[in-house]
Design a protein around this motif. Structure first.
Motif, PDB file in Angstrom:
ATOM      1  N   UNK A  29      54.841 -23.586 101.730  1.00 53.43           N
ATOM      2  CA  UNK A  29      54.116 -22.091 102.002  1.00 53.43           C
ATOM      3  C   UNK A  29      54.793 -21.662 103.515  1.00 53.43           C
ATOM      4  N   UNK A  30      55.639 -22.736 103.827  1.00 50.07           N
ATOM      5  CA  UNK A  30      56.040 -22.129 105.352  1.00 50.07           C
ATOM      6  C   UNK A  30      57.515 -21.546 105.211  1.00 50.07           C
ATOM      7  N   UNK A  31      58.009 -21.793 103.984  1.00 46.90           N
ATOM      8  CA  UNK A  31      59.371 -21.308 103.671  1.00 46.90           C
ATOM      9  C   UNK A  31      59.599 -20.050 102.992  1.00 46.90           C
ATOM     10  N   UNK A  32      60.637 -19.284 103.608  1.00 50.87           N
ATOM     11  CA  UNK A  32      60.840 -17.907 102.852  1.00 50.87           C
ATOM     12  C   UNK A  32      61.910 -18.684 101.790  1.00 50.87           C
ATOM     13  N   UNK A  33      61.862 -18.103 100.657  1.00 50.40           N
ATOM     14  CA  UNK A  33      62.723 -18.420  99.231  1.00 50.40           C
ATOM     15  C   UNK A  33      63.596 -17.322  98.929  1.00 50.40           C
ATOM     16  N   UNK A  34      64.563 -17.484  98.070  1.00 54.73           N
ATOM     17  CA  UNK A  34      65.510 -16.635  97.656  1.00 54.73           C
ATOM     18  C   UNK A  34      66.286 -17.098  96.420  1.00 54.73           C
ATOM     19  N   UNK A  35      66.709 -16.249  95.771  1.00 61.07           N
ATOM     20  CA  UNK A  35      67.699 -16.488  94.528  1.00 61.07           C
ATOM     21  C   UNK A  35      69.011 -15.889  94.842  1.00 61.07           C
ATOM     22  N   UNK A  36      69.795 -16.665  94.332  1.00 61.67           N
ATOM     23  CA  UNK A  36      71.524 -16.213  94.546  1.00 61.67           C
ATOM     24  C   UNK A  36      72.043 -16.708  93.383  1.00 61.67           C
ATOM     25  N   UNK A  37      73.248 -15.794  93.184  1.00 60.41           N
ATOM     26  CA  UNK A  37      73.906 -16.381  91.891  1.00 60.41           C
ATOM     27  C   UNK A  37      75.371 -16.162  92.063  1.00 60.41           C
ATOM     28  N   UNK A  38      76.144 -16.848  91.298  1.00 57.96           N
ATOM     29  CA  UNK A  38      77.411 -16.872  91.394  1.00 57.96           C
ATOM     30  C   UNK A  38      78.085 -16.815  90.089  1.00 57.96           C
ATOM     31  N   UNK A  45      76.326 -14.188  95.281  1.00 58.82           N
ATOM     32  CA  UNK A  45      75.788 -12.868  95.838  1.00 58.82           C
ATOM     33  C   UNK A  45      74.168 -13.128  95.849  1.00 58.82           C
ATOM     34  N   UNK A  46      73.496 -12.285  96.871  1.00 62.01           N
ATOM     35  CA  UNK A  46      72.137 -12.253  96.823  1.00 62.01           C
ATOM     36  C   UNK A  46      71.788 -11.682  95.586  1.00 62.01           C
ATOM     37  N   UNK A  47      70.494 -12.363  95.017  1.00 61.10           N
ATOM     38  CA  UNK A  47      69.777 -11.654  93.868  1.00 61.10           C
ATOM     39  C   UNK A  47      68.481 -11.093  94.528  1.00 61.10           C
ATOM     40  N   UNK A  48      67.500 -12.162  95.147  1.00 60.07           N
ATOM     41  CA  UNK A  48      66.008 -11.582  95.384  1.00 60.07           C
ATOM     42  C   UNK A  48      65.583 -12.649  96.531  1.00 60.07           C
ATOM     43  N   UNK A  49      64.673 -12.167  97.230  1.00 61.14           N
ATOM     44  CA  UNK A  49      63.807 -12.866  98.374  1.00 61.14           C
ATOM     45  C   UNK A  49      62.600 -12.733  98.550  1.00 61.14           C
ATOM     46  N   UNK A  50      61.614 -13.695  98.837  1.00 58.70           N
ATOM     47  CA  UNK A  50      60.383 -13.419  98.882  1.00 58.70           C
ATOM     48  C   UNK A  50      59.746 -14.307 100.057  1.00 58.70           C
ATOM     49  N   UNK A 105      69.005 -11.821 103.023  1.00 60.82           N
ATOM     50  CA  UNK A 105      69.917 -11.509 101.910  1.00 60.82           C
ATOM     51  C   UNK A 105      71.068 -12.308 102.105  1.00 60.82           C
ATOM     52  N   UNK A 106      71.333 -13.195 103.056  1.00 58.31           N
ATOM     53  CA  UNK A 106      72.395 -13.662 103.574  1.00 58.31           C
ATOM     54  C   UNK A 106      72.453 -15.222 103.004  1.00 58.31           C
ATOM     55  N   UNK A 107      73.285 -15.676 102.315  1.00 63.05           N
ATOM     56  CA  UNK A 107      73.342 -17.168 102.081  1.00 63.05           C
ATOM     57  C   UNK A 107      73.326 -18.089 103.147  1.00 63.05           C
ATOM     58  N   UNK A 108      74.101 -17.954 104.291  1.00 62.64           N
ATOM     59  CA  UNK A 108      74.353 -18.523 105.289  1.00 62.64           C
ATOM     60  C   UNK A 108      72.822 -18.793 106.155  1.00 62.64           C
ATOM     61  N   UNK A 109      71.962 -17.934 105.825  1.00 64.36           N
ATOM     62  CA  UNK A 109      70.468 -18.063 106.551  1.00 64.36           C
ATOM     63  C   UNK A 109      69.837 -19.184 106.056  1.00 64.36           C
ATOM     64  N   UNK A 110      70.104 -19.668 105.085  1.00 62.49           N
ATOM     65  CA  UNK A 110      69.276 -20.638 104.161  1.00 62.49           C
ATOM     66  C   UNK A 110      69.868 -22.062 104.375  1.00 62.49           C
ATOM     67  N   UNK A 111      68.931 -22.966 104.518  1.00 62.84           N
ATOM     68  CA  UNK A 111      69.340 -24.501 104.804  1.00 62.84           C
ATOM     69  C   UNK A 111      69.432 -25.174 103.771  1.00 62.84           C
ATOM     70  N   UNK A 112      68.396 -24.953 102.587  1.00 64.13           N
ATOM     71  CA  UNK A 112      68.350 -25.550 101.594  1.00 64.13           C
ATOM     72  C   UNK A 112      68.622 -25.267 100.211  1.00 64.13           C
ATOM     73  N   UNK A 113      69.302 -25.722  99.289  1.00 62.95           N
ATOM     74  CA  UNK A 113      69.964 -25.156  98.122  1.00 62.95           C
ATOM     75  C   UNK A 113      69.599 -26.188  97.155  1.00 62.95           C
TER      76      UNK A 113
END
Length: 123
Positions: A29-38, A45-50, A105-113
């Motif tokens: 609950x402390x983490x922003x989340x996102x979906x990317x696709x390749x 590329x960025x798809x969506x974030x929450x 919307x930037x992949x480099x901003x996210x630490x965990x995949x």
């Protein structure tokens, strides 16, 4: 945090799929989340974030109105509901997470995949 994506598969154009991404740990609950696709031969590329609470979302123009990102903090899971799928949506979809409070919307901003889940849309 460890992320496990699932729900990909083969679907006809116009169909729907729902992707899930389950997170380990007690800080979801402390983490922003996102979906990317390749897609094959293309950049990720960025798809969506929450946002952490789910109160804010953001979408790529290419999926706006067709995809919906949501989260259930009680289940440590983020979802991507994909409707009206098109062949150009074919890609490996990755979920991503980090502890920053602002949407990105930037992949480099996210630490965990997560490991990725393949979505194939046939015409």
């Amino acid at each position: 945090v460890q992320l496990q994506a699932s729900g990909g598969g083969l679907v006809q154009a116009g169909g729907s799929l729902r992707l899930s991404c389950a997170a380990s740990g007690r800080t979801f609950s402390s983490m922003r989340m996102a979906w990317f696709r390749q897609a094959p031969g293309k950049e990720r590329e960025f798809v969506a974030s929450i946002s952490r609470t789910g109160g804010s979302t953001y979408y790529a123009d290419s999926v706006k109105g067709r995809f919906t990102i949501s989260r259930d903090n009680a289940k440590n899971t983020v979802y991507l509901q994909m409707n009206s799928l098109k062949p150009e949506d074919t890609a490996v979809y990755y979920c991503a997470a980090d502890y920053n409070r602002f949407l990105s919307t930037t992949a480099a901003d996210f630490d965990s995949w997560g490991q990725g889940t393949l979505v194939t849309v046939s015409s």
